[in-house]
Enzyme design. Sequence first.
Site, PDB file in Angstrom:
ATOM      1  N   GLU A   1       6.079   9.211  11.489  1.00 22.64           N
ATOM      2  CA  GLU A   1       5.758   9.183  10.046  1.00 22.64           C
ATOM      3  C   GLU A   1       6.666  10.146   9.281  1.00 22.64           C
ATOM      4  OE1 GLU A   1       3.767   6.883   8.823  1.00 22.64           O
ATOM      5  OE2 GLU A   1       3.457   6.283  10.893  1.00 22.64           O
TER       6      GLU A   1
ATOM      7  N   ASN B   1      -2.996   6.025   4.055  1.00 22.85           N
ATOM      8  CA  ASN B   1      -1.811   5.170   4.184  1.00 22.85           C
ATOM      9  C   ASN B   1      -2.147   3.700   4.442  1.00 22.85           C
ATOM     10  OD1 ASN B   1       1.106   4.684   4.489  1.00 22.85           O
ATOM     11  ND2 ASN B   1       0.537   4.254   6.616  1.00 22.85           N
TER      12      ASN B   1
ATOM     13  N   TRP C   1       5.764  -5.533  -8.235  1.00 20.00           N
ATOM     14  CA  TRP C   1       5.495  -4.307  -7.465  1.00 20.00           C
ATOM     15  C   TRP C   1       5.754  -3.049  -8.282  1.00 20.00           C
ATOM     16  CZ3 TRP C   1       9.874  -1.266  -6.717  1.00 20.00           C
ATOM     17  CH2 TRP C   1      11.115  -1.892  -6.881  1.00 20.00           C
TER      18      TRP C   1
HETATM   19  P1  FAD Z   1       0.250  11.817   7.609  1.00 16.71           P
HETATM   20  O1  FAD Z   1      -0.178  10.532   8.193  1.00 16.71           O
HETATM   21  O2  FAD Z   1      -0.343  13.040   8.144  1.00 16.71           O
HETATM   22  O3  FAD Z   1       1.842  11.875   7.743  1.00 16.71           O
HETATM   23  C1  FAD Z   1       2.560  13.113   7.691  1.00 16.71           C
HETATM   24  C2  FAD Z   1       3.569  13.090   6.588  1.00 16.71           C
HETATM   25  O4  FAD Z   1       4.575  12.124   6.824  1.00 16.71           O
HETATM   26  C3  FAD Z   1       2.992  12.740   5.226  1.00 16.71           C
HETATM   27  O5  FAD Z   1       2.385  13.846   4.632  1.00 16.71           O
HETATM   28  C4  FAD Z   1       4.216  12.215   4.491  1.00 16.71           C
HETATM   29  O6  FAD Z   1       4.984  13.268   3.976  1.00 16.71           O
HETATM   30  C5  FAD Z   1       5.003  11.539   5.597  1.00 16.71           C
HETATM   31  N1  FAD Z   1       4.702  10.114   5.651  1.00 16.71           N
HETATM   32  C6  FAD Z   1       3.692   9.513   6.317  1.00 16.71           C
HETATM   33  N2  FAD Z   1       3.776   8.178   6.198  1.00 16.71           N
HETATM   34  C7  FAD Z   1       4.855   7.924   5.435  1.00 16.71           C
HETATM   35  C8  FAD Z   1       5.471   6.729   4.956  1.00 16.71           C
HETATM   36  N3  FAD Z   1       5.012   5.525   5.270  1.00 16.71           N
HETATM   37  N4  FAD Z   1       6.561   6.851   4.179  1.00 16.71           N
HETATM   38  C9  FAD Z   1       7.074   8.059   3.874  1.00 16.71           C
HETATM   39  N5  FAD Z   1       6.536   9.214   4.306  1.00 16.71           N
HETATM   40  C10 FAD Z   1       5.453   9.153   5.080  1.00 16.71           C
HETATM   41  N6  FAD Z   1       3.857   9.186   0.552  1.00 16.71           N
HETATM   42  C11 FAD Z   1       4.113  10.230  -0.264  1.00 16.71           C
HETATM   43  O7  FAD Z   1       4.266  11.360   0.208  1.00 16.71           O
HETATM   44  N7  FAD Z   1       4.222  10.035  -1.626  1.00 16.71           N
HETATM   45  C12 FAD Z   1       4.068   8.810  -2.206  1.00 16.71           C
HETATM   46  O8  FAD Z   1       4.209   8.691  -3.433  1.00 16.71           O
HETATM   47  C13 FAD Z   1       3.753   7.707  -1.356  1.00 16.71           C
HETATM   48  N8  FAD Z   1       3.533   6.471  -1.883  1.00 16.71           N
HETATM   49  C14 FAD Z   1       3.262   5.414  -1.034  1.00 16.71           C
HETATM   50  C15 FAD Z   1       3.077   4.125  -1.575  1.00 16.71           C
HETATM   51  C16 FAD Z   1       2.818   3.046  -0.743  1.00 16.71           C
HETATM   52  C17 FAD Z   1       2.622   1.675  -1.337  1.00 16.71           C
HETATM   53  C18 FAD Z   1       2.735   3.231   0.649  1.00 16.71           C
HETATM   54  C19 FAD Z   1       2.450   2.076   1.566  1.00 16.71           C
HETATM   55  C20 FAD Z   1       2.919   4.499   1.204  1.00 16.71           C
HETATM   56  C21 FAD Z   1       3.187   5.600   0.377  1.00 16.71           C
HETATM   57  N9  FAD Z   1       3.371   6.904   0.900  1.00 16.71           N
HETATM   58  C22 FAD Z   1       3.661   7.949   0.054  1.00 16.71           C
HETATM   59  C23 FAD Z   1       3.395   7.130   2.361  1.00 16.71           C
HETATM   60  C24 FAD Z   1       2.044   7.511   3.002  1.00 16.71           C
HETATM   61  O9  FAD Z   1       1.047   6.628   2.594  1.00 16.71           O
HETATM   62  C25 FAD Z   1       1.611   8.928   2.671  1.00 16.71           C
HETATM   63  O10 FAD Z   1       2.664   9.823   2.917  1.00 16.71           O
HETATM   64  C26 FAD Z   1       0.431   9.362   3.538  1.00 16.71           C
HETATM   65  O11 FAD Z   1      -0.663   8.504   3.336  1.00 16.71           O
HETATM   66  C27 FAD Z   1       0.042  10.778   3.187  1.00 16.71           C
HETATM   67  O12 FAD Z   1      -1.072  11.188   3.916  1.00 16.71           O
HETATM   68  P2  FAD Z   1      -0.944  12.332   5.009  1.00 16.71           P
HETATM   69  O13 FAD Z   1      -0.289  13.524   4.429  1.00 16.71           O
HETATM   70  O14 FAD Z   1      -2.292  12.506   5.598  1.00 16.71           O
HETATM   71  O15 FAD Z   1       0.051  11.667   6.036  1.00 16.71           O
END
Ligand code: FAD
Length: 473
Positions: free
Chosen positions: A276, A343, A361
């Site tokens: 991720e 996510n 989108w």
């Molecule tokens: P964890 O699951 O703990 O992951 C750790 C870190 O990895 C996250 O904090 C984030 O920095 C990064 N990460 C994880 N998944 C992704 C991913 N698919 N793409 C890029 N980075 C990722 N993330 C954002 O930080 N900002 C946004 O504006 C954003 N918009 C999104 C919009 C859509 C439509 C989708 C499908 C995903 C988006 N994400 C975004 C990615 C992801 O959903 C979030 O980073 C994640 O849900 C954050 O929760 P967490 O910190 O618990 O993630």
Amino acid sequence: MASHLMWFRADLRVHDNLALAAACSSGDVDVLALFIAPVKQWQQHAMSPRQAAFMQSQLNALQQALAQKGIPLMVKQADDFTASIDTLREVCETHKVTSLFYNYQYEFNERQRDVAVEQALSHITCQGFDDSVMLAPGSVMTGNHEMYKVFTPFKNAFLRRLSEDLPECVNPPKVRPEGALSDKLVPIELDYPQQSFDSDLFAADEESALSRLQHFCQNHVANYDTQRDFPAIDGTSRLSACLALGVLSPRQCLHALLKACPDALEGQAGAVWLSELIWREFYRHLITYHPNLCKHRPFIDWTDKVQWNHDSSALQAWQQGKTGFPIVDAAMRQLNQTGWMHNRLRMIVASFLVKDLLIDWREGERYFMSQLIDGDLAANNGGWQWAASTGTDAAPYFRIFNPTTQGEKFDKQGAFIRQWLPELNDVPTAAIHAPWIWADKAQHTINYPRPIVDHKLARNQTLAAYEAARKRN
Ligand code: FAD
């Protein structure tokens, strides 16, 4: 005496901050810090009121942490791009700055700004650093020296690079020779619309962010792969808001992970969380090589020919969590009420907006940015383009999520749905994903809308619209 100026932007921390460490590397110069509060025109995107409140909280913590090191933080507000450069010039003149230090931002407008700054301050040494990524854009390329267009080969190459040369964290600066600042600090207040955030959910300062990271890696990261898809479980780190504003660095995440799961780089426990973090890097590298993404152009050109529905009432129903699809509505209410969404749910609601409602989108992308506490142009754009099949995803456009079966799969008992849609509390678990069928059968009245679209029909219409656009190309 010469002075060094550390210009903070999206890197609001003292630990493992490459530019700050470089600015402080010599004890013979004064070190000052500056933050210029972003305004709408300045950044590539507007900031949500929750992210603004989060930023204000982080700035106050940063001001304190810097003061303990003997570094004063100046906070200025500039109305536009030019004014910000004037502000910088003024600060540099007043404080006889000889070197300016900052960490790169990769969004197109921000990069343009940095070029203009370096031109305007040509008499000052400007030093930029690739700090918000583990590996700098340009360092993970195909054999033909091109940016990867698909995630998996990028990830494999990225992992190879990490195994060869693990990026290390740098130490926080030592206390300056003059000692900690004794003046009482004036609280920083940003002149930007704000909405409060829950500090139990999102670490409000750098120290809390670091403890959250340690706690997550020690207790949850090894089970991340089995728990991360279920929104009723607190199975993800919730560190995205901190990563977006640079309260944590990805290198800190990497090292905390490797401490808990030493074989994560070899695909063992912890590898899925690392993956991720690599998605995050992928999107940052991508916007650097495809700056049009920052201007909200699709990665796949022909998808711009899709004839979108301009249905403002459907868009509003989606935004408000009133589509009649419980998993979509619960997710949107989580977003509206907390500024964050799980996510799996981001993928479901994005697919629903684009593939069920056939709404552009970019409407979703914009709405997310207006609400998210972790709004990040690269990740948000990447996520939306992935869901809309306009981006780098290897899967074709006919991958369309069924919102009902997604709910059944990832929130089987409806625990998440009930948390956000209290109006469905009385609906039996077997009917929670299609409450209208139960309500009709049992002649119950529920204060919950009927589905605003027929999924099967909508799916066919969307496939036809994409197919037509592809042929028009
Ligand atoms: P964890 O699951 O703990 O992951 C750790 C870190 O990895 C996250 O904090 C984030 O920095 C990064 N990460 C994880 N998944 C992704 C991913 N698919 N793409 C890029 N980075 C990722 N993330 C954002 O930080 N900002 C946004 O504006 C954003 N918009 C999104 C919009 C859509 C439509 C989708 C499908 C995903 C988006 N994400 C975004 C990615 C992801 O959903 C979030 O980073 C994640 O849900 C954050 O929760 P967490 O910190 O618990 O993630």
